[in-house]
Design an enzyme around this catalytic site. Sequence first.
Site, PDB file in Angstrom:
ATOM      1  N   ASN A  45      42.759  -1.221 -76.416  1.00  0.00           N
ATOM      2  CA  ASN A  45      41.489  -1.172 -75.698  1.00  0.00           C
ATOM      3  C   ASN A  45      41.031   0.273 -75.517  1.00  0.00           C
ATOM      4  O   ASN A  45      41.837   1.178 -75.336  1.00  0.00           O
ATOM      5  CB  ASN A  45      41.545  -1.933 -74.364  1.00  0.00           C
ATOM      6  CG  ASN A  45      42.693  -1.530 -73.465  1.00  0.00           C
ATOM      7  OD1 ASN A  45      43.730  -1.068 -73.926  1.00  0.00           O
ATOM      8  ND2 ASN A  45      42.509  -1.711 -72.176  1.00  0.00           N
ATOM      9  N   GLU A  58      41.726  -6.497 -79.284  1.00  0.00           N
ATOM     10  CA  GLU A  58      41.630  -7.490 -80.361  1.00  0.00           C
ATOM     11  C   GLU A  58      40.429  -7.213 -81.253  1.00  0.00           C
ATOM     12  O   GLU A  58      40.491  -7.327 -82.478  1.00  0.00           O
ATOM     13  CB  GLU A  58      41.492  -8.909 -79.782  1.00  0.00           C
ATOM     14  CG  GLU A  58      42.625  -9.336 -78.861  1.00  0.00           C
ATOM     15  CD  GLU A  58      42.352  -9.047 -77.396  1.00  0.00           C
ATOM     16  OE1 GLU A  58      41.872  -7.944 -77.079  1.00  0.00           O
ATOM     17  OE2 GLU A  58      42.604  -9.944 -76.566  1.00  0.00           O
ATOM     18  N   CYS A  87      40.135 -12.370 -73.994  1.00  0.00           N
ATOM     19  CA  CYS A  87      38.888 -12.726 -73.303  1.00  0.00           C
ATOM     20  C   CYS A  87      38.001 -13.582 -74.194  1.00  0.00           C
ATOM     21  O   CYS A  87      38.252 -13.738 -75.397  1.00  0.00           O
ATOM     22  CB  CYS A  87      38.155 -11.460 -72.859  1.00  0.00           C
ATOM     23  SG  CYS A  87      37.256 -10.646 -74.188  1.00  0.00           S
ATOM     24  N   CYS A  90      36.531 -11.893 -77.342  1.00  0.00           N
ATOM     25  CA  CYS A  90      37.515 -11.733 -78.417  1.00  0.00           C
ATOM     26  C   CYS A  90      37.810 -13.070 -79.092  1.00  0.00           C
ATOM     27  O   CYS A  90      37.995 -13.126 -80.309  1.00  0.00           O
ATOM     28  CB  CYS A  90      38.783 -11.097 -77.873  1.00  0.00           C
ATOM     29  SG  CYS A  90      38.524  -9.370 -77.433  1.00  0.00           S
TER      30      CYS A  90
HETATM   31  N1  THU Z   1      40.947  -6.243 -72.491  1.00  0.00           N
HETATM   32  C1  THU Z   1      41.313  -6.307 -73.809  1.00  0.00           C
HETATM   33  O1  THU Z   1      41.563  -5.288 -74.451  1.00  0.00           O
HETATM   34  N2  THU Z   1      41.405  -7.536 -74.372  1.00  0.00           N
HETATM   35  C2  THU Z   1      41.143  -8.707 -73.737  1.00  0.00           C
HETATM   36  O2  THU Z   1      41.122  -9.753 -74.363  1.00  0.00           O
HETATM   37  C3  THU Z   1      40.935  -8.707 -72.289  1.00  0.00           C
HETATM   38  C4  THU Z   1      40.637  -7.399 -71.674  1.00  0.00           C
HETATM   39  C5  THU Z   1      40.840  -4.921 -71.861  1.00  0.00           C
HETATM   40  C6  THU Z   1      39.441  -4.492 -71.541  1.00  0.00           C
HETATM   41  C7  THU Z   1      39.655  -3.521 -70.418  1.00  0.00           C
HETATM   42  O3  THU Z   1      39.928  -2.238 -70.970  1.00  0.00           O
HETATM   43  C8  THU Z   1      40.907  -4.023 -69.714  1.00  0.00           C
HETATM   44  O4  THU Z   1      41.536  -4.902 -70.630  1.00  0.00           O
HETATM   45  C9  THU Z   1      40.624  -4.762 -68.409  1.00  0.00           C
HETATM   46  O5  THU Z   1      39.658  -5.732 -68.591  1.00  0.00           O
END
Ligand code: THU
Length: 131
Positions: A45, A58, A87, A90
């Site tokens: 992320n 993702e 999420c 994604c």
């Molecule tokens: N995040 C992801 O990288 N993938 C997901 O599927 C859910 C959330 C990250 C986004 C943000 O940087 C942190 O997790 C908190 O939401």
Amino acid sequence: MKDWSREELISQAVQAREHAYAPYSGYRVGAALLGKSGRVYTGCNVENAVYPLVICAERVAVVKAVSEREQEFVALAVVTENGGAPCGSCRQTLREFGEDIVVLIADATGAYRETTVAELLPGSFSAADLN
Ligand code: THU
């Protein structure tokens, strides 16, 4: 891609998680996406001071793969501290490239549960709906 190791894919996601840029949430995420070619595309992320600009791990992995001409995928591993699920954005991004993609949702110890894009996003909208 007949033989592939779930543990190896998760281990690559664990390594990618080391690169997470998450100074605002502190929630570090790593992903590893296995293409049908056998190549693995990793992602983490990437947050921003303008909070909504965050890109999930993702989707970083998917964008890296597609930009390198790979569009067919076998599996995705995603690793967080506590085994958080991908999420909705994604899920939809993965679904664009197939419902049968295996999704391994792991925590920082490597413990994981296995599911698929179809299970994560039932009744999804896809390119077929545009015809
Ligand atoms: N995040 C992801 O990288 N993938 C997901 O599927 C859910 C959330 C990250 C986004 C943000 O940087 C942190 O997790 C908190 O939401």
